[in-house]
Design a protein around this motif. Structure first.
Motif, PDB file in Angstrom:
ATOM      1  N   ASN A 136       0.819  -1.231   0.000  1.00 60.38           N
ATOM      2  CA  ASN A 136       0.000   0.000   0.000  1.00 60.38           C
ATOM      3  C   ASN A 136       0.842   1.266   0.000  1.00 60.38           C
ATOM      4  N   ALA A 137       2.045   1.186   0.521  1.00 59.67           N
ATOM      5  CA  ALA A 137       2.935   2.350   0.466  1.00 59.67           C
ATOM      6  C   ALA A 137       3.602   2.453  -0.905  1.00 59.67           C
ATOM      7  N   GLU A 138       3.278   1.538  -1.796  1.00 54.79           N
ATOM      8  CA  GLU A 138       3.826   1.519  -3.159  1.00 54.79           C
ATOM      9  C   GLU A 138       5.339   1.329  -3.183  1.00 54.79           C
ATOM     10  N   MET A 139       5.840   0.502  -2.257  1.00 53.17           N
ATOM     11  CA  MET A 139       7.252   0.126  -2.287  1.00 53.17           C
ATOM     12  C   MET A 139       7.444  -1.113  -3.155  1.00 53.17           C
ATOM     13  N   ILE A 140       6.515  -2.027  -3.019  1.00 47.20           N
ATOM     14  CA  ILE A 140       6.633  -3.361  -3.608  1.00 47.20           C
ATOM     15  C   ILE A 140       5.394  -3.657  -4.425  1.00 47.20           C
ATOM     16  N   GLU A 141       5.558  -4.365  -5.526  1.00 47.75           N
ATOM     17  CA  GLU A 141       4.427  -5.009  -6.179  1.00 47.75           C
ATOM     18  C   GLU A 141       4.753  -6.497  -6.215  1.00 47.75           C
ATOM     19  N   TYR A 142       3.792  -7.306  -5.813  1.00 49.23           N
ATOM     20  CA  TYR A 142       3.991  -8.754  -5.938  1.00 49.23           C
ATOM     21  C   TYR A 142       4.075  -9.116  -7.420  1.00 49.23           C
ATOM     22  N   SER A 178      22.258  -5.840   1.583  1.00 43.76           N
ATOM     23  CA  SER A 178      21.302  -6.040   0.491  1.00 43.76           C
ATOM     24  C   SER A 178      20.055  -5.188   0.694  1.00 43.76           C
ATOM     25  N   THR A 179      19.106  -5.345  -0.229  1.00 43.35           N
ATOM     26  CA  THR A 179      17.825  -4.643  -0.126  1.00 43.35           C
ATOM     27  C   THR A 179      17.034  -5.080   1.120  1.00 43.35           C
ATOM     28  N   ARG A 180      17.498  -6.117   1.811  1.00 43.23           N
ATOM     29  CA  ARG A 180      16.887  -6.478   3.090  1.00 43.23           C
ATOM     30  C   ARG A 180      16.842  -5.292   4.062  1.00 43.23           C
ATOM     31  N   THR A 181      17.881  -4.452   4.002  1.00 44.40           N
ATOM     32  CA  THR A 181      17.920  -3.254   4.850  1.00 44.40           C
ATOM     33  C   THR A 181      16.581  -2.514   4.860  1.00 44.40           C
ATOM     34  N   ILE A 182      15.975  -2.414   3.673  1.00 54.19           N
ATOM     35  CA  ILE A 182      14.728  -1.650   3.540  1.00 54.19           C
ATOM     36  C   ILE A 182      13.597  -2.332   4.312  1.00 54.19           C
ATOM     37  N   GLY A 183      13.553  -3.661   4.227  1.00 50.99           N
ATOM     38  CA  GLY A 183      12.524  -4.413   4.947  1.00 50.99           C
ATOM     39  C   GLY A 183      12.648  -4.255   6.455  1.00 50.99           C
ATOM     40  N   VAL A 184      13.884  -4.266   6.944  1.00 51.57           N
ATOM     41  CA  VAL A 184      14.106  -4.113   8.382  1.00 51.57           C
ATOM     42  C   VAL A 184      13.588  -2.750   8.839  1.00 51.57           C
ATOM     43  N   MET A 185      13.901  -1.727   8.044  1.00 49.81           N
ATOM     44  CA  MET A 185      13.428  -0.375   8.366  1.00 49.81           C
ATOM     45  C   MET A 185      11.896  -0.324   8.446  1.00 49.81           C
ATOM     46  N   VAL A 186      11.219  -0.946   7.467  1.00 55.57           N
ATOM     47  CA  VAL A 186       9.757  -0.967   7.479  1.00 55.57           C
ATOM     48  C   VAL A 186       9.250  -1.632   8.755  1.00 55.57           C
ATOM     49  N   MET A 187       9.835  -2.780   9.094  1.00 61.93           N
ATOM     50  CA  MET A 187       9.383  -3.541  10.268  1.00 61.93           C
ATOM     51  C   MET A 187       9.573  -2.768  11.570  1.00 61.93           C
ATOM     52  N   VAL A 188      10.689  -2.050  11.659  1.00 57.74           N
ATOM     53  CA  VAL A 188      10.991  -1.357  12.910  1.00 57.74           C
ATOM     54  C   VAL A 188      10.119  -0.114  13.093  1.00 57.74           C
ATOM     55  N   HIS A 189       9.978   0.718  12.045  1.00 55.69           N
ATOM     56  CA  HIS A 189       9.323   2.015  12.238  1.00 55.69           C
ATOM     57  C   HIS A 189       7.839   2.050  11.864  1.00 55.69           C
ATOM     58  N   GLY A 190       7.411   1.165  10.992  1.00 50.07           N
ATOM     59  CA  GLY A 190       6.035   1.227  10.489  1.00 50.07           C
ATOM     60  C   GLY A 190       5.013   1.149  11.618  1.00 50.07           C
ATOM     61  N   ASP A 191       3.825   1.708  11.384  1.00 51.36           N
ATOM     62  CA  ASP A 191       2.769   1.640  12.400  1.00 51.36           C
ATOM     63  C   ASP A 191       1.421   1.337  11.728  1.00 51.36           C
ATOM     64  N   LEU A 249       3.664   3.084   6.474  1.00 54.52           N
ATOM     65  CA  LEU A 249       5.121   3.220   6.501  1.00 54.52           C
ATOM     66  C   LEU A 249       5.515   4.478   7.285  1.00 54.52           C
ATOM     67  N   VAL A 250       6.683   4.433   7.932  1.00 51.72           N
ATOM     68  CA  VAL A 250       7.269   5.641   8.524  1.00 51.72           C
ATOM     69  C   VAL A 250       8.707   5.748   8.038  1.00 51.72           C
TER      70      VAL A 250
END
Lengths: 481, 481
Positions: B54-60, B294-307, B311-312
């Motif tokens: 929904n934040a338009e980061m990823i499309e399956y 890797s691009t995993r960094t981005i996923g970790v950020m989403v998991m930590v800050h998102g509410d 996305l935050v």
């Protein structure tokens, strides 16, 4: 994307070398002698292969048709990217990344397109020890990868234009004449994919991008190119028309497709159902472009500027613009010379000139001259006892061998001028050589003769009338008419 | 390279969604309603999946385990690259590009290494309609791709250190729980591969790189990480020891391997015969490192800050730091409001703040608030009739919802302070949450209980004594001891 990249044949490929892989057993030329075995004018293909290897741009890889891009060539790619990427961002084009893999159903959706690429698609059929349920293709270009999602994302006129680009690797399993940079089974490129509400916007962008490609070749690589439109036979598979910048290699008498900007029309939009509601509330179909330039750019630059001493780098794309070499003499002040070299490098780097010194003590100055000539560094600076005494350095140009003494006080200013001058001179010389090859012909006999003489032929062309018109305009522009 | 990236399990994967591919038939949530279906605290896996889509980061994508990185996430990758790439260049590490493909003989040369990766290697066996003579692997990491050439290029001590890096795509055909960014079959990364004459130089670089990885997480992504050494079981296949930065997701109680810096010792050097003549003229073997994020960094950020609003984004990695929204009111000066929005964006962009305005006339201000909150933009600026009259704007923080009126005269200065403050606050809050989860245990019973309570456990550890020592030092550093 570059559906017809058939033109850049060097006379020979190097199947033998490609089987070598790594390993220690081979001779290492640089330590036994410098210089190239083949001459550019005599055996162009072997000469090219020697240059890209000996200049440390390329290493042949143990899978045929794949090459290692060493830092010396990778830096050129990065410098071009540092120009092109901000330019397209100014045009509101955004970067993204789509997967390497394509499912067969999607790949085969546009028939002309798949016919153009099918023979060279690489297929993944196994993971670990397991067979995949269906084989998966590796992208030979990303139209079919991306456009199903364009269909999903584009719904109303406010979603347009959609302008995306990606920097990625591409695989085309070609079997004819692999040549480093020019024709390889994997290569790097950028591919832009845009969708517009109107044909006019799409047409305009095709040419705007083509102009950026011209600038990469002419302003960065110092390679003159001709903008034009491809014939029906040579256009992108599935598109409506293809524009390109074309370079010319006087030694082979061949053109090389430099980069392509395609107008896709509504062909893919139809296949992938990329529709939108326009401002009047009616259903409409988008107009699309795709465009790409690849690491081939680097090969074209090598072919155009290289000489029998090796690579010649235009200053704007050289990761090292100035190499400073100490020239000690028996009882002279060796430490003073080394200090002067370090100080010179410092001064240049602070002024934004990319400079290094070669202070290795196991090579003679003469060996170093040849080494850095082979690698194509635009300017060499020599500092010996006399230079030290006179508070000057000696600069030697790679492009024409001219030697210039420069007072330390004027160093930065003079070197900047020199580098600009080298950049311009490389372009001027290349353009003059190319223009000398241009021949206007009117009959078939003239055509055959000109071809045999490795000329660049301007001929009447009945594929489309506009093609002829384009030639006439161009000839008139450059004073040939 | 990240041989053991097993820790980051979200509770659910999304096989159903992954079969959708493109196509128009699906509901488009953003137009029907905003907001997320799942709550972070209740169903973390579904929440995560909703946020990245929904934040338009990823499309399956229609191939399971592959994802499209849309511009909104790609920009984050590019911002991190713009930090990391110059940092490693300062360390004299040079970029290059090695092929995507590996021949089976080379891949299998190092036995522990191949055992670690073999089950997830994708194999190309066909091109066009033809079977290849031998199947060719797609790189799951590039040690075996590169090191045969290190053996060729390194001959004497003057060729050392050899320090190369590449930015590329990697394929690991994993079958367990694909999760966008965190665990995907293709991902983007950088991989550094360095060779040194001495163990000391290699050891030092491992930690120097690890510190850059810490900075990416803590200074850019505002995610607190712990530096450490992996256990024997979790270290890189074929290496001697692996260091990593580890993040922690309080909602799942799981650690996530953030990035790894491996000391390979001389293991690969032996297999690939990477020898050199040292200064004494003796034959010696190089010491090697490899390291990657890797691009995993981005996923970790989403998991930590998102509410639960979406996305935050930490301001430093947000491609859009400030969204300006006009809030017209019936008989108020609408044109004046739109002009003020445009002027504000102008002022901010000139000051180097990444700002845009959302002037779409088919959405209400309220809808826009939710939309940009979903996308995680750090600051929203509202301009309505009252703001216009008072020569001010209203700023609303994404991280804590605080509303601040700012006089136009102080705009740039105040916004810069606010963005810095948001960046710091995101880190502080994340660190506090993580630290609250830390539990020191001494017995097995305590261990089990803490695990069930989703704690981050510090425990005695007999894999190596240094491990325990490391923990003690760390605990003491952060005031826990």
């Amino acid at each position: 994307m570059a559906g017809t990249e058939a033109k850049a044949k060097t006379s020979d490929s190097k199947p033998a070398k490609q089987q070598q892989g790594g390993g220690k057993k081979k001779e290492v030329k640089k330590e036994t002698r410098l210089g190239l075995t083949h001459r550019k004018a005599e055996n162009f293909g072997e000469w090219y292969s020697d240059v890209v290897v000996n200049a440390e741009m390329i290493e042949y890889y143990d899978i045929s048709g794949c090459y290692i891009l060493r830092p010396w060539s990778m830096a050129i790619w990065e410098i071009m990217q540092a120009f092109f990427d901000p330019e397209i961002k100014k045009m509101k084009i955004k970067n993204c990344y789509f997967p390497l893999f394509v499912s067969p159903g999607v790949l085969q959706k546009e028939k002309d397109h798949v016919k153009g690429f099918a023979p060279e698609v690489a297929w993944v059929t196994k993971s670990g020890e397991s067979e995949l349920e269906i084989p998966i293709a590796i992208r030979p270009t990303s139209e079919t990868v991306m456009y199903p999602y364009y269909s999903k994302w584009i719904r109303g006129h406010r979603d347009l234009p959609l302008k995306l680009n990606q920097w990625c690797n591409i695989v085309r399993w070609e079997f004819s004449n692999p040549t480093p940079f020019i024709r390889s089974r994997e290569f790097l490129w950028q591919e832009g994919h845009t969708a517009f509400a109107t044909k006019e916007e799409a047409d305009a962008e095709v040419l705007e991008i083509l102009e950026l490609y011209r600038r990469i070749y002419e302003e960065y690589l110092a390679v003159p190119v001709i903008k034009g439109k491809k014939s029906e036979l040579e256009k992108f598979a599935g598109g409506l028309y293809t524009t390109s910048v074309e370079a010319f290699i006087p030694n082979t008498g061949r053109g090389v497709q430099g980069a392509t900007s395609h107008f896709l029309g509504q062909n893919f939009a139809k296949m992938f159902e990329i529709n939108f509601e326009n401002e009047k509330g009616e259903k409409a179909m988008v107009w699309q472009n795709s465009w790409a330039y690849s690491t081939r750019t680097i090969g074209v630059m090598v072919m155009v500027h290289g000489d029998d001493k090796g690579l010649v780098l235009p200053p704007k794309v050289a990761s090292l613009q100035v190499i400073v070499i100490p020239v000690p003499f028996k009882d002279a002040n060796t430490q003073g010379i080394y200090d002067a070299c370090a100080a010179t490098v410092n001064t240049l780097c602070e002024a934004g000139i990319r400079a290094e010194s070669d202070t290795r003590d196991n090579y003679s100055p003469g060996w170093k001259y040849s080494h850095w000539e082979m690698k194509g560094v635009p300017l060499r600076i020599e500092i010996g006892p006399k230079d030290l005494a006179n508070k000057q350095v000696r600069a030697v140009r790679r492009d024409n061998g001219a030697k210039i003494d420069i007072a330390n006080a004027d160093l930065v200013e003079e070197l900047k001028k020199l580098l600009d001058n080298i950049q311009q001179n490389l372009f001027d010389v290349a353009k003059q050589k190319r223009d000398e090859c241009i021949q206007i012909i009117h009959t078939w006999d003239e055509f055959i003769q000109a071809l045999n003489e490795r000329k660049m032929i301007f001929a009447p062309w009945c594929d489309e009338k506009s093609q002829l018109l384009f030639l006439l305009v161009w000839l008139s522009d450059c004073g040939q008419l």
